[in-house]
Design an enzyme around this catalytic site. Structure first.
Site, mmCIF file in Angstrom:
data_model
loop_
_atom_site.group_PDB
_atom_site.id
_atom_site.type_symbol
_atom_site.label_atom_id
_atom_site.label_comp_id
_atom_site.label_asym_id
_atom_site.label_seq_id
_atom_site.Cartn_x
_atom_site.Cartn_y
_atom_site.Cartn_z
ATOM 1 C CB CYS A 118 1.050 5.709 -5.777
ATOM 2 S SG CYS A 118 1.287 3.916 -5.708
ATOM 3 C CG HIS A 146 -1.143 5.453 -10.340
ATOM 4 N ND1 HIS A 146 -0.105 6.337 -10.160
ATOM 5 C CD2 HIS A 146 -0.831 4.341 -9.607
ATOM 6 C CE1 HIS A 146 0.799 5.794 -9.354
ATOM 7 N NE2 HIS A 146 0.382 4.594 -9.003
#
Length: 498
Positions: free
Chosen positions: A331, A436
């Site tokens: 991310c 994630h």
């Protein structure tokens, strides 16, 4: 709707663990249970099936209850961004950024409305809600605006459990002081006291427990011994409670502890690997010579990137990568690895263009529109064709800079069948992704670890392992078993059976 409230004498005393344990215990007894936390301040978030964000701890509590996480379980999520500001996520959707001073003026009424609506929705589908408070329920300077603790308990007329951490010292003062600062109608709801993280012989504590019950008129329902369960943490402060190393010492993975680190629950599966040592590296620490370096998620990527560059840790990571070391970003960490980050709208506080670490030929533009969704993709690395589950939470669009490719063909290729989710270089030492939960996937995680092991001449681990969610289920069962063996819930029996 029946409800139980869990409040604590302070932060990190065990409220989340107790709530998860009660969800599992009561679910096993046949109740249709839902967790609930009215307002949560956390950087560890989870994306529900509908694309809404909630605190990761509430997702774990939902799994403990045997139900799917949903936004009503955490209608207000505050995600700190630094400079005394937070992003406000209301019923799963970001609605603005606000300073601490202005939050209650702007969002108190909206927040309480969201809490009432969420509880009403949950009451339609569940028999019982186990509610978790936040911090202390008696912060006198905040009490009138507290959306999380006894306001919820009194709204539901919920019997309340007060948990305290004896490891901190002064446990009797914690408990008595908390009760003394409650309003009479709030204190009347407290039906039991629980002491957590006890080390030693309980016989030596018993005289104090007798005094406490006589002093308060409230029974002590249990003394929970110190347990090594690694319950998913809610905020970055808990990183300091973790040891510098975990697991074995065959493979070492260094996670950079960014100032605004987020979603570090991504690394719980690595910490659960018996042959892996996970080290959290601060900005002033030496990087050393780990087998891999991970740049984790960040709530404010650009300020954290600047912090890396100012402390010299960015240069250390670049030299490590140049020497053939494995570096990966998730991310915000993925965005940092690129050549450039731009924030034309000032989403992270200051407009501008910023130079990245230059480890990946990608460019990122931070935008106000957030992507939050669950994903199921197929891997191209470290093994082709592996199914991978995870979720995205990011404000930014990242593109591979085609002009930077070598004439004979692309040096970088997509990490998954969705080329927008990440890239990996031809040496397989540098890669990044927006996904994630990637390490939750057992076969994928082991395939990646085996690449690190091969570099050290170690035997490969079997890849036919279950996903981390099955390990998490076992952890939740053992956690509930432990709490159930030390808790006397008879004080709640008449309420639950009535």
């Amino acid at each position: 709707m029946k409800a139980i409230m869990v409040v604590g004498t302070a932060s990190h005393v065990g409220k989340s663990m107790l709530t998860a344990s009660l969800c599992r215990i009561l679910s096993r007894r046949g109740w249709r249970v839902s967790p609930f936390k009215g307002q949560n301040m956390a950087l560890n978030a989870y994306v529900t099936a509908t694309g809404g964000e909630i605190g990761h701890a509430q997702a774990v509590q939902a799994w403990a209850a045997g139900v799917a996480p949903r936004v009503e379980m955490n209608p207000i999520l505050l995600k700190p961004q630094g400079d005394m500001t937070s992003q406000v996520v209301l019923k799963g959707r970001p609605v603005g950024r606000v300073s601490a001073a202005d939050y209650y003026a702007e969002y108190f009424e909206l927040g309480w409305q969201a809490i009432e609506e969420s509880l009403a929705r949950l009451s339609e589908e569940f028999d019982l809600v186990v509610c978790e408070g936040a911090g202390s329920p008696v912060e006198v300077n905040l009490k009138e605006r507290d959306l999380t603790n006894m306001r919820v308990a009194t709204h539901l007329n919920a019997p309340t459990l007060l948990i305290a951490d004896i490891e901190r010292g002064g446990v009797f003062a914690q408990i008595v002081g908390t009760l003394e600062l409650m309003e009479p109608e709030e204190r009347a709801l407290v039906k039991g006291i629980i002491i957590n993280k006890f080390r030693g012989q309980k016989a030596l504590l018993d005289p104090g427990l007798t005094w406490l019950e006589e002093r308060t008129g409230i029974p002590v329902l249990g003394v929970i011994p110190w347990m090594e369960h690694s319950f998913p943490a809610e905020d970055s402060l808990s990183l300091f409670d973790r040891g510098q190393q975990s697991g074995g010492n065959e493979v070492t993975v260094a996670v950079i502890r960014l100032p605004r680190i987020s979603n570090f629950t991504d690394f719980d599966p690595l910490e659960a690997e018996p042959t892996v040592s996970v080290k959290y590296i601060g900005l002033k620490d030496s990087l050393g010579y780990p087998d891999a370096v991970i740049l984790p998620g960040s709530k404010t990527t650009i300020p954290d990137l600047i912090a890396l560059q100012r402390t010299g840790l960015a240069e250390a990571i670049q030299k490590y990568a140049a020497a053939g070391g494995t570096v990966l970003g998730i991310c915000g960490g993925y965005q940092m690895m690129g050549t450039m980050l731009a924030d034309p709208e000032g989403v992270e506080g200051q407009e501008g263009r910023y130079k990245g670490l230059g480890l990946l030929p990608i460019k990122t533009v931070i935008t106000g529109q957030k992507v939050a969704r669950q994903r199921q993709v197929t891997s191209n690395f470290p093994q082709v064709g592996l199914p991978v589950l995870g979720y995205e939470i990011h404000q930014g669009r990242t593109h591979l800079a085609d002009a930077d490719q070598e004439p004979e063909g692309p040096v970088f290729k997509p990490l998954f069948d969705d080329r927008n989710l990440g890239v990996v270089d031809s040496t397989q030492s540098l890669w990044g992704t927006y996904l994630h939960g990637i390490f939750d996937n057992g076969a994928w995680r082991r395939a990646w670890l085996n690449r690190l092991r091969q570099q050290r001449g170690l035997k490969s681990l079997p890849t036919g392992v279950s996903n981390y969610r099955e390990q998490r289920e076992s952890m939740l069962d053992s956690l509930a078993d432990a709490f159930e063996s030390y808790l006397d819930l008879s004080a709640l029996s008449s309420y639950l059976d009535g």
